[in-house]
Scaffold this motif. Structure first.
Motif, PDB file in Angstrom:
ATOM      1  N   PRO A 145       0.808  -1.230   0.000  1.00 69.23           N
ATOM      2  CA  PRO A 145       0.000   0.000   0.000  1.00 69.23           C
ATOM      3  C   PRO A 145       0.835   1.272   0.000  1.00 69.23           C
ATOM      4  CG  PRO A 145      -0.014  -1.041   2.163  1.00 69.23           C
ATOM      5  CD  PRO A 145       0.639  -2.022   1.241  1.00 69.23           C
ATOM      6  N   HIS A 146       2.098   1.182   0.407  1.00 71.40           N
ATOM      7  CA  HIS A 146       2.970   2.361   0.429  1.00 71.40           C
ATOM      8  C   HIS A 146       4.187   2.120  -0.451  1.00 71.40           C
ATOM      9  CE1 HIS A 146       5.307   5.780   1.740  1.00 71.40           C
ATOM     10  NE2 HIS A 146       6.292   4.971   2.144  1.00 71.40           N
ATOM     11  N   VAL A 147       4.406   3.033  -1.398  1.00 71.47           N
ATOM     12  CA  VAL A 147       5.580   2.971  -2.277  1.00 71.47           C
ATOM     13  C   VAL A 147       6.461   4.181  -1.945  1.00 71.47           C
ATOM     14  CG1 VAL A 147       6.404   2.929  -4.643  1.00 71.47           C
ATOM     15  CG2 VAL A 147       4.210   1.855  -4.068  1.00 71.47           C
ATOM     16  N   PRO A 148       7.696   3.976  -1.464  1.00 67.93           N
ATOM     17  CA  PRO A 148       8.540   5.099  -1.001  1.00 67.93           C
ATOM     18  C   PRO A 148       9.205   5.845  -2.154  1.00 67.93           C
ATOM     19  CG  PRO A 148       9.695   3.033  -0.684  1.00 67.93           C
ATOM     20  CD  PRO A 148       8.323   2.670  -1.175  1.00 67.93           C
ATOM     21  N   VAL A 149       8.406   6.527  -2.994  1.00 66.46           N
ATOM     22  CA  VAL A 149       8.966   7.234  -4.141  1.00 66.46           C
ATOM     23  C   VAL A 149       9.692   8.506  -3.744  1.00 66.46           C
ATOM     24  CG1 VAL A 149       7.267   6.302  -5.739  1.00 66.46           C
ATOM     25  CG2 VAL A 149       6.756   8.402  -4.500  1.00 66.46           C
ATOM     26  N   ARG A 150       9.466   9.012  -2.521  1.00 70.00           N
ATOM     27  CA  ARG A 150      10.091  10.263  -2.113  1.00 70.00           C
ATOM     28  C   ARG A 150      11.436  10.067  -1.410  1.00 70.00           C
ATOM     29  NH1 ARG A 150       7.648  14.930  -2.324  1.00 70.00           N
ATOM     30  NH2 ARG A 150       5.526  15.056  -3.147  1.00 70.00           N
ATOM     31  N   ASP A 151      11.932   8.829  -1.379  1.00 70.93           N
ATOM     32  CA  ASP A 151      13.220   8.588  -0.720  1.00 70.93           C
ATOM     33  C   ASP A 151      14.391   9.107  -1.534  1.00 70.93           C
ATOM     34  OD1 ASP A 151      12.462   5.376   0.863  1.00 70.93           O
ATOM     35  OD2 ASP A 151      11.794   7.431   1.271  1.00 70.93           O
ATOM     36  N   SER A 152      14.193   9.318  -2.844  1.00 68.36           N
ATOM     37  CA  SER A 152      15.290   9.762  -3.708  1.00 68.36           C
ATOM     38  C   SER A 152      14.704  10.562  -4.861  1.00 68.36           C
ATOM     39  CB  SER A 152      16.087   8.556  -4.227  1.00 68.36           C
ATOM     40  OG  SER A 152      17.012   8.957  -5.194  1.00 68.36           O
ATOM     41  N   LYS A 153      15.506  11.484  -5.381  1.00 69.02           N
ATOM     42  CA  LYS A 153      15.071  12.237  -6.556  1.00 69.02           C
ATOM     43  C   LYS A 153      14.953  11.337  -7.777  1.00 69.02           C
ATOM     44  CE  LYS A 153      16.706  16.823  -5.192  1.00 69.02           C
ATOM     45  NZ  LYS A 153      17.527  17.998  -5.552  1.00 69.02           N
ATOM     46  N   LEU A 154      15.747  10.268  -7.834  1.00 68.23           N
ATOM     47  CA  LEU A 154      15.657   9.337  -8.959  1.00 68.23           C
ATOM     48  C   LEU A 154      14.291   8.663  -8.994  1.00 68.23           C
ATOM     49  CD1 LEU A 154      17.006   7.793 -11.286  1.00 68.23           C
ATOM     50  CD2 LEU A 154      17.813   6.137  -9.613  1.00 68.23           C
ATOM     51  N   THR A 155      13.791   8.214  -7.859  1.00 66.48           N
ATOM     52  CA  THR A 155      12.484   7.552  -7.834  1.00 66.48           C
ATOM     53  C   THR A 155      11.363   8.542  -8.105  1.00 66.48           C
ATOM     54  OG1 THR A 155      12.465   7.835  -5.417  1.00 66.48           O
ATOM     55  CG2 THR A 155      13.283   5.749  -6.288  1.00 66.48           C
ATOM     56  N   ARG A 156      11.547   9.802  -7.700  1.00 64.31           N
ATOM     57  CA  ARG A 156      10.510  10.808  -8.018  1.00 64.31           C
ATOM     58  C   ARG A 156      10.450  11.057  -9.523  1.00 64.31           C
ATOM     59  NH1 ARG A 156      11.393  16.000  -4.406  1.00 64.31           N
ATOM     60  NH2 ARG A 156       9.411  16.541  -5.394  1.00 64.31           N
ATOM     61  N   LEU A 157      11.630  11.086 -10.181  1.00 64.62           N
ATOM     62  CA  LEU A 157      11.638  11.303 -11.622  1.00 64.62           C
ATOM     63  C   LEU A 157      11.058  10.113 -12.380  1.00 64.62           C
ATOM     64  CD1 LEU A 157      15.159  12.941 -12.074  1.00 64.62           C
ATOM     65  CD2 LEU A 157      12.950  14.068 -12.307  1.00 64.62           C
ATOM     66  N   LEU A 158      11.198   8.894 -11.830  1.00 68.51           N
ATOM     67  CA  LEU A 158      10.770   7.686 -12.529  1.00 68.51           C
ATOM     68  C   LEU A 158       9.455   7.133 -11.995  1.00 68.51           C
ATOM     69  CD1 LEU A 158      14.186   5.810 -12.787  1.00 68.51           C
ATOM     70  CD2 LEU A 158      13.098   7.289 -14.474  1.00 68.51           C
ATOM     71  N   ARG A 159       8.664   7.933 -11.269  1.00 70.52           N
ATOM     72  CA  ARG A 159       7.425   7.419 -10.705  1.00 70.52           C
ATOM     73  C   ARG A 159       6.416   7.055 -11.786  1.00 70.52           C
ATOM     74  NH1 ARG A 159       4.563  11.778  -7.077  1.00 70.52           N
ATOM     75  NH2 ARG A 159       3.151   9.992  -6.932  1.00 70.52           N
ATOM     76  N   ASP A 160       6.512   7.692 -12.972  1.00 76.94           N
ATOM     77  CA  ASP A 160       5.610   7.352 -14.068  1.00 76.94           C
ATOM     78  C   ASP A 160       6.066   6.095 -14.805  1.00 76.94           C
ATOM     79  OD1 ASP A 160       3.286   7.992 -15.631  1.00 76.94           O
ATOM     80  OD2 ASP A 160       4.633   8.540 -17.251  1.00 76.94           O
ATOM     81  N   SER A 161       7.348   5.723 -14.662  1.00 82.49           N
ATOM     82  CA  SER A 161       7.892   4.563 -15.390  1.00 82.49           C
ATOM     83  C   SER A 161       7.605   3.260 -14.679  1.00 82.49           C
ATOM     84  CB  SER A 161       9.407   4.729 -15.574  1.00 82.49           C
ATOM     85  OG  SER A 161       9.688   5.941 -16.247  1.00 82.49           O
ATOM     86  N   PHE A 162       7.546   3.268 -13.344  1.00 78.83           N
ATOM     87  CA  PHE A 162       7.263   2.073 -12.566  1.00 78.83           C
ATOM     88  C   PHE A 162       5.993   2.306 -11.740  1.00 78.83           C
ATOM     89  CE2 PHE A 162      11.794   1.730 -13.347  1.00 78.83           C
ATOM     90  CZ  PHE A 162      11.885   0.415 -13.779  1.00 78.83           C
ATOM     91  N   GLY A 163       4.929   1.619 -12.125  1.00 74.03           N
ATOM     92  CA  GLY A 163       3.650   1.794 -11.449  1.00 74.03           C
ATOM     93  C   GLY A 163       2.876   2.989 -11.947  1.00 74.03           C
ATOM     94  N   GLY A 164       3.322   3.672 -13.012  1.00 68.36           N
ATOM     95  CA  GLY A 164       2.643   4.846 -13.527  1.00 68.36           C
ATOM     96  C   GLY A 164       1.905   4.532 -14.812  1.00 68.36           C
ATOM     97  N   SER A 165       1.934   5.495 -15.752  1.00 70.71           N
ATOM     98  CA  SER A 165       1.146   5.371 -16.976  1.00 70.71           C
ATOM     99  C   SER A 165       2.013   5.230 -18.211  1.00 70.71           C
ATOM    100  CB  SER A 165       0.237   6.600 -17.135  1.00 70.71           C
ATOM    101  OG  SER A 165       1.019   7.784 -17.213  1.00 70.71           O
TER     102      SER A 165
END
Length: 916
Positions: free
Chosen positions: A363-383
């Motif tokens: 239920p929780h995806v830690p996308v805010r732990d790094s700027k890399l995961t924030r930039l790629l949030r649409d690539s994994f689990g996005g649209s």
């Protein structure tokens, strides 16, 4: 444009012509509750979206989506030159089965783990094939209105940048995914109605930097509070019209990207590079066939349809070249490079956590732990439709990193994206054709090569046996010839003696006859004058015969003396051979006695070990060996087990049984053999990183330096230098070696030694010390560089390779210190006279020597203060050659950038009218 079938696991949709949808290419994981669309999704295996549902999604403006999991391909890098030498006796840790899309990861010679991927690319796969199976479906999807992501993940040095960002200026077949994707996008665009814009940035030390305009630093990430979409307003966006402009942008961006030289890669990327391609397309007349407006008389109204606004498709392609994951102890990162490695590993770890959470439907995806995961949030689990290529290497030394990379890809295959559809259109299937015949030819080639190697080994064995047989035959023939010559010599002596005795008897008899005749003549009456003359003639002839007999006797005596001398020499040679045979027999007897003693000691140790174990089981204390004699017996017992169970197991067992302090005490033994065995054991222990700290704490480094100072035995000095070289791989130990005068002792040993192996060990120790930034001045001041240059007199390739590695390490540290402002002035290498040797060997025939020398030249040339000296010694010509002809692209590009950035070099090239 009718595009081919998308390989990302998503279902096919029907077009406006109401074609029947086809099933999905393979099963996709169940989407999470957060991203599940309101419309009925496709089934988990083989499902499809009905035309009506797809049409409604299009009309809704893309609010609904269809599931499509991340597509993962694995690519194997071929062995490089270093691995071919270091791992020549070991098999690859991976085995590919591309026809089954499987990969086997070997644990050992009889166990392996099997993994399945969407695509398995061998080391012989071309850049074109990699693009077609990994990125081309994503590019076609982007041209049809989807967002797409292509990403490369893997260990440092496994070919991520080669796969994605290779420009292929010299060889068009080597072009990477970025160049090929932009060719397809620009080739499908209409200049009148469509537009393409590009942004190129890097994530370095958790700071977003613009590679096209480096002044744009620390760019902020902006998120839409309603949709959650991520944007970068501060990034430079350049609109493109042709492929040439894009190539110039890529060159500019690569020149500003951070890179460093590590043990795993001479040009290792120290940042994550992200290429963002925004595509805007205008589609006209798509709804004329089914949505035309009809007037009162039944005719369509062209005026109403002419005012219909064009359909605009906005899509985005993101190409991500991740920095390589690396272990600090393997990459040798230190100082600022170490901080870069920590930042890279943290961001990759954050990405891995997000993928794990998505794969497990957390239920929780830690996308805010790094700027890399924030930039790629649409690539994994996005649209976005996402394709991931994981790159691995074949070396068994890096099996842990290879296993981690494979598991990352396996988890990524479980991530499902909800791809939003803006309108309805068909996909054109792209059929994969696997080249089975090529794989068969490769397997046949490997089999033939193995048969050839077996045949060579058989011929070599047969030749050795024939040589041994010929040597035995020659020895027997030589012995027979010697005995025959000796017998002939004795027969000749006997014949000469008999002849000499007969001649002596004959002369004596003739003399007696002459005397009797003379007496008879005196008693006889006076004879005539004729008889007197006859007697005188007989006397004269007798004198001549006697003289000739005496001459012949003297010649025979000289010949007899000569043959006696030969006989004495032969007897001396025979005695010498007998002594050698007796010595070998005694030595053989001693060895047999020693083997018997060692066997008895082995039996005694086994009995004592059993007794100790039984005593410990009863709670008592077992009997252990004490004293110097027992320690030596344990060392010999350990040597016996070395030959049976391998050196590592025997040394580890000896270390456990005897103890480090007792082993180090043997270094001061009066018995030379004991010292030799003890220093070999310490050298083997020092080869393991886990033992190095214990050895130094127990005083082992001091003892090794004392042996290097006091011992005159060449074997002890060679092994002690090798142990010091192993300890010098640790930064703390390097400072201790310098503090205890180690560089002076190594320099003296290098000056006195003649054995190439001893020089190789000494050169390796100094080369390790050259890689420490803090020891540059002391190393040069105490003669370390001059000692390295002095060892080139040997001419042995292994010694020259270590010398070249030390000079390259020293030049790299100097270049880093000058860049950080910690050093000024001309290079210490130039002051110590190393530049002429560097220039002379810059094009050496041995590739390891040439690669290190080329790197050293490039590092020296990066600082303007060295430019004049390098021009005077002819180094400029070598730099020009390296930038044009070097087989390694990373070294060639480094030399090219260095020449372009140096005003002094540019002025000299213009003066000589050389175009560069």
């Amino acid at each position: 444009m009718a595009s081919g079938s998308f390989r990302n696991g998503g279902p096919k949709l029907t077009s406006k012509l109401d074609r029947q949808p086809s099933s999905a290419a393979y099963s996709t994981p169940k989407p999470s509750s957060k991203s599940r669309p309101s419309a009925a999704p496709a089934s988990r295996r083989g499902g499809s979206v009905a035309p009506a549902a797809a049409h409604s999604a299009s009309k809704a403006g893309g609010d609904a989506g269809v599931p499509g999991r991340v597509r993962v391909a694995v690519r194997l890098r071929p062995r490089n030159a270093e691995e071919m030498i270091a791992d020549a006796d070991f098999a690859d840790c991976v085995e590919l089965q591309p026809e089954l899309k499987r990969l086997k990861l070997r644990k050992n010679n009889w166990e392996s783990e099997t993994y399945e991927f969407d695509e398995v690319l061998t080391e012989f796969a071309s850049q074109k094939r990699v693009y077609e199976v990994v990125a081309k479906p994503v590019v076609e999807s982007v041209l049809e209105g989807y967002n797409g992501t292509v990403m490369a993940y893997g260990q440092t040095g496994t070919g991520k940048t080669f796969t994605l960002g290779r420009l292929g200026e010299e060889d068009t077949a080597a072009r990477g995914i970025m160049v090929r994707a932009m060719e397809d996008i620009l080739g499908d665009m209409s200049p009148e109605t469509d537009s393409v814009s590009v942004s190129y940035l890097q994530l370095y030390m958790e700071s977003i930097q613009d590679l096209l305009v480096p002044a744009n630093d620390n760019i902020a990430i902006v998120e839409d509070p309603k949709t959650g979409d991520v944007s970068l307003p501060g990034v430079t966006t350049v609109e493109l019209r042709d492929q040439k402009s894009f190539m110039e942008l890529l060159r500019l961006g690569e020149a500003h990207r951070f890179a460093a030289n590590t043990k795993l890669n001479t040009e290792s990327s120290r940042s994550h590079a992200i290429l963002i391609v925004n595509v805007k397309r205008s589609v006209k007349g798509r709804h004329d066939a089914d949505q035309s407006f009809h007037g009162e008389n039944g005719t369509s109204s062209t005026m109403v349809t002419s005012f219909r606004p064009p359909i605009v498709r906005k899509s985005k392609l993101v190409v991500v070249d991740l920095a390589g994951s690396e272990r600090i102890d393997k990459s040798g990162s230190e100082g600022h490079t170490l901080e870069e490695a920590k930042s890279i590993n943290l961001s990759l770890s954050a990405l891995g956590k997000c993928i794990n959470a998505l794969a497990e439907n957390s239920p929780h995806v830690p996308v805010r732990d790094s700027k890399l995961t924030r930039l790629l949030r649409d690539s994994f689990g996005g649209s976005a439709r996402t394709s991931l290529v994981v790159t691995i290497g074949p070396s068994p030394r890096h099996r842990g990193e290879t296993s981690s990379t494979i598991m990352f890809g396996q988890r990524a295959m479980k991530v499902e994206n909800m791809v939003k559809l803006k309108e309805e259109f068909d996909y054109k299937s792209l059929c994969r054709r696997l080249d089975i015949e090529l794989d068969k030819l490769i397997a046949e080639n490997e089999r033939q090569r193995k048969d050839f190697e077996d045949e060579i080994e058989r011929i070599r064995t047969e030749a050795d046996s024939r040589i041994a047989e010929a040597e035995r035959s020659y020895t027997n023939a030589l012995e027979n010839e010697r005995l025959k010559c000796q017998q002939d010599y004795m027969d000749s002596i006997k014949k000469l003696e008999e002849k000499w005795m007969s001649d002596v008897e004959k002369a004596r008899a003739e003399h007696q006859d002459a005397c009797l005749e003379k007496e008879c003549n005196k008693e006889a009456p006076t004879s005539s004058s004729d008889e007197i003359a006859e007697v005188r003639q007989l006397l004269e002839s007798e004198k001549l015969m006697r003289q000739s007999s005496e001459d012949e006797v003297s010649n025979l005596k000289s010949e007899v003396s000569h043959w006696k001398n030969l006989e004495a020499a032969g007897n001396a040679e025979i005695m010498k051979l007998r002594k050698m045979l007796d010595s070998e027999a005694n030595q053989k007897q001693k060895l047999e006695e020693e083997i018997a003693i060692l066997k008895s000691q082995l039996l005694q140790l086994s009995l004592q070990a059993d007794e100790t174990r039984r005593s410990l089981d009863r709670g008592g204390s077992g009997k252990v060996l004490t004293g110097f004699d027992s320690l030596v017996s344990q060392a010999r017992h350990s040597q016996l087990r070395d030959s049976a169970n391998g050196p590592k197991a025997s040394i580890a067992k000896l270390f456990e049984q005897v103890g480090l302090q007792k082993i180090l005490s043997l270094l001061e033994s009066e018995d030379p053999d004991v010292r030799v065995h003890a220093v070999k054991v310490v050298a083997n222990l020092a080869a393991e990183e886990a033992n190095q700290e214990k050895i130094v704490e127990a005083g082992g480094l001091t003892s090794l330096l004392m042996l290097l100072r006091s011992s005159e035995d060449e074997t002890i000095r060679r092994v002690a230098a090798g142990a010091i070289a192993n300890l010098a791989m640790n930064e703390t130990n390097q400072e201790l070696i310098m503090a205890q005068g180690g560089i002076t002792l190594l320099s003296i040993t290098a000056a006195d030694a003649e054995d190439p192996q001893t020089l190789r060990m000494v050169a390796g120790a100094i080369a390790n010390l050259c890689g420490n930034d803090k020891l540059q001045m002391r190393l040069s001041g105490e003669g370390g560089i001059k000692a390295l240059l002095g060892m080139v007199r040997c001419g042995h390739p292994d010694v020259l390779a270590q010398v070249a590695r030390g000079i390259a390490n020293f030049a790299k540290c100097e270049s880093r210190a000058s860049t950080q402002g910690n050093k000024a002035g001309v290079s210490l290498l130039i002051e110590d006279g190393a530049l002429p040797w560097i220039v002379k060997n810059a094009n050496h025939e041995a590739s390891p020597i040439r690669r290190h020398i080329e790197l050293a030249l490039c590092h020296l040339a990066q600082h303007e203060v060295n430019a004049k000296d390098m021009i005077r010694e002819g180094a400029l010509w070598e730099l020009v050659r390296i930038s044009r002809d070097c087989s390694r692209e990373d070294i060639r590009m480094l030399a090219h950038r260095t020449l372009i950035s140096s005003p002094t070099f540019q002025a000299e090239l213009r003066r000589l009218r050389i175009e560069f």
